[in-house]
Design a protein around this motif. Structure first.
Motif, PDB file in Angstrom:
ATOM      1  N   THR A  71      12.841  32.139  51.107  1.00  0.00           N
ATOM      2  CA  THR A  71      12.239  33.332  50.504  1.00  0.00           C
ATOM      3  C   THR A  71      11.369  33.034  49.298  1.00  0.00           C
ATOM      4  O   THR A  71      10.212  33.472  49.231  1.00  0.00           O
ATOM      5  CB  THR A  71      13.348  34.319  50.100  1.00  0.00           C
ATOM      6  N   ARG A  72      11.891  32.292  48.347  1.00  0.00           N
ATOM      7  CA  ARG A  72      11.145  32.099  47.106  1.00  0.00           C
ATOM      8  C   ARG A  72      10.057  31.027  47.246  1.00  0.00           C
ATOM      9  O   ARG A  72       9.064  31.057  46.523  1.00  0.00           O
ATOM     10  CB  ARG A  72      12.085  31.753  45.948  1.00  0.00           C
ATOM     11  N   MET A  73      10.236  30.091  48.131  1.00  0.00           N
ATOM     12  CA  MET A  73       9.175  29.122  48.392  1.00  0.00           C
ATOM     13  C   MET A  73       8.004  29.810  49.088  1.00  0.00           C
ATOM     14  O   MET A  73       6.843  29.613  48.719  1.00  0.00           O
ATOM     15  CB  MET A  73       9.713  27.959  49.231  1.00  0.00           C
ATOM     16  N   ARG A  74       8.306  30.647  50.076  1.00  0.00           N
ATOM     17  CA  ARG A  74       7.248  31.368  50.784  1.00  0.00           C
ATOM     18  C   ARG A  74       6.510  32.312  49.833  1.00  0.00           C
ATOM     19  O   ARG A  74       5.285  32.501  49.954  1.00  0.00           O
ATOM     20  CB  ARG A  74       7.846  32.154  51.949  1.00  0.00           C
ATOM     21  N   ASP A  75       7.222  32.877  48.880  1.00  0.00           N
ATOM     22  CA  ASP A  75       6.593  33.769  47.913  1.00  0.00           C
ATOM     23  C   ASP A  75       5.496  33.042  47.132  1.00  0.00           C
ATOM     24  O   ASP A  75       4.428  33.601  46.874  1.00  0.00           O
ATOM     25  CB  ASP A  75       7.657  34.321  46.950  1.00  0.00           C
ATOM     26  N   ARG A  76       5.748  31.787  46.758  1.00  0.00           N
ATOM     27  CA  ARG A  76       4.726  31.015  46.040  1.00  0.00           C
ATOM     28  C   ARG A  76       3.543  30.689  46.953  1.00  0.00           C
ATOM     29  O   ARG A  76       2.387  30.745  46.524  1.00  0.00           O
ATOM     30  CB  ARG A  76       5.323  29.733  45.461  1.00  0.00           C
ATOM     31  N   ILE A  77       3.815  30.351  48.192  1.00  0.00           N
ATOM     32  CA  ILE A  77       2.743  30.075  49.154  1.00  0.00           C
ATOM     33  C   ILE A  77       1.881  31.322  49.334  1.00  0.00           C
ATOM     34  O   ILE A  77       0.646  31.249  49.373  1.00  0.00           O
ATOM     35  CB  ILE A  77       3.335  29.600  50.485  1.00  0.00           C
ATOM     36  N   ASP A  78       2.519  32.482  49.430  1.00  0.00           N
ATOM     37  CA  ASP A  78       1.777  33.737  49.561  1.00  0.00           C
ATOM     38  C   ASP A  78       0.926  34.002  48.319  1.00  0.00           C
ATOM     39  O   ASP A  78      -0.178  34.562  48.425  1.00  0.00           O
ATOM     40  CB  ASP A  78       2.736  34.896  49.806  1.00  0.00           C
ATOM     41  N   ALA A  79       1.428  33.601  47.152  1.00  0.00           N
ATOM     42  CA  ALA A  79       0.640  33.765  45.922  1.00  0.00           C
ATOM     43  C   ALA A  79      -0.625  32.917  45.974  1.00  0.00           C
ATOM     44  O   ALA A  79      -1.720  33.375  45.618  1.00  0.00           O
ATOM     45  CB  ALA A  79       1.482  33.397  44.706  1.00  0.00           C
ATOM     46  N   VAL A  80      -0.479  31.670  46.427  1.00  0.00           N
ATOM     47  CA  VAL A  80      -1.645  30.800  46.557  1.00  0.00           C
ATOM     48  C   VAL A  80      -2.669  31.415  47.512  1.00  0.00           C
ATOM     49  O   VAL A  80      -3.876  31.460  47.221  1.00  0.00           O
ATOM     50  CB  VAL A  80      -1.232  29.398  47.053  1.00  0.00           C
ATOM     51  N   ALA A  81      -2.200  31.893  48.655  1.00  0.00           N
ATOM     52  CA  ALA A  81      -3.106  32.491  49.642  1.00  0.00           C
ATOM     53  C   ALA A  81      -3.812  33.715  49.071  1.00  0.00           C
ATOM     54  O   ALA A  81      -5.003  33.935  49.328  1.00  0.00           O
ATOM     55  CB  ALA A  81      -2.322  32.867  50.901  1.00  0.00           C
TER      56      ALA A  81
END
Length: 292
Positions: A71-81
């Protein structure tokens, strides 16, 4: 959560003229992927309820995080995108991963990790290898999403001896740095505290940018790492920024720049506290005043 982070960065970059979008919020992104429960408290940074390996250093049952589903790793990836979508390539985007020592300490707890370094170096190395494996996968996902820079936070490394750092921690950091550079990203390293005793090993990492905390002397850092590394820093976040004045901040940055020369990035040594006056941040980000 990532939309709040992105919106906040957009406002700060617009108001203060900051040159890079940042995804760093706290050190527990990967830790949550390893199984930790993260607790959110009002007006404070997240914390873990319990370190996943707090009771015993046994790796057999430690999951391997998937950056796209944790969950929290994907949240950072989504922020980059999201940054990439909004920036149109005009502003640098920095992703972030935890360094091998920092993530190992997040999984074990700092006290346990320090005891492990004395009691079982081989097991610590196995743990850091798992952390680096996850860090590489997490960095790759962020680069694929649009990050041009990956920061590595390995704060706890400043608390070990030069010998222990160069034998055990530095080789794992170097493995992580090499992998990120092979992805085509710029690598930035942040180790809180006085890193003077670690500089020979740091100079051999192959990093592009080195954050320097206010406890280290910039001229000593430049003398060891040379001019192939961009130095960022190193104002005291509290005395030098929060409790300072705009004129004093401009003068201090000028002095640092005159000491180390290019390549150089204006920055505080570490996180600037909440409640810092806006005019102080504006002075820190003033591109004209400090170059006079």
């Amino acid at each position: 959560f990532y939309r709040v982070l992105v919106d906040g960065n957009l406002k700060c970059c617009g108001h203060f003229g900051i040159d890079q979008f940042n995804t760093m919020s706290d050190p527990y992104r990967e830790t949550q992927g390893f199984g930790a429960t993260v607790i959110y408290e009002a007006n404070s940074i997240p914390r873990v309820e319990k370190h996943p390996l707090e009771d015993e250093l046994v790796l057999d049952n430690l999951p391997t995080p998937d950056p796209m589903t944790a969950t929290r790793m994907r949240d950072r990836i989504d922020a980059v995108a999201r940054y990439k979508q909004l920036s149109h390539g005009e502003i640098s985007i920095m992703g972030w991963v935890e360094g091998p020592a920092a993530e190992a300490a997040d999984l074990r707890g700092v006290t346990n990790f320090m005891m492990d370094l004395m009691d079982d170096e081989a097991k610590v190395d196995q743990l850091m290898a798992r952390c680096v494996e996850t860090g590489i996968a997490f960095a790759r996902a962020q680069v694929d999403a649009g990050a041009d820079t990956i920061g590595i936070g390995d704060a706890v490394a400043s608390q070990v001896s030069p010998d222990l750092y160069e034998r055990l921690i530095q080789p794992r950091e170097k493995q992580l740095v090499r992998a990120i550079k092979q992805m085509g990203a710029v690598v930035r390293l942040h180790i809180c505290g006085d890193i003077t005793h670690l500089l020979p090993g740091i100079a051999d990492l192959g990093i592009d940018i080195l954050d320097v905390d206010h406890m280290a002397e910039m001229h000593s850092v430049r003398a060891v790492v040379g001019r192939q590394v961009t130095l960022a820093g190193n104002l005291d976040p509290v005395a030098g920024v929060m409790r300072s004045t705009p004129d004093a901040i401009r003068a201090a940055v000028q002095e640092i720049y005159q000491t180390v020369g290019n390549p150089f990035m204006v920055n505080a040594g570490c996180e600037i506290p909440p409640g810092t006056p806006h005019e102080n941040l504006e002075a820190l980000c003033d591109p004209i005043a400090w170059q006079k």
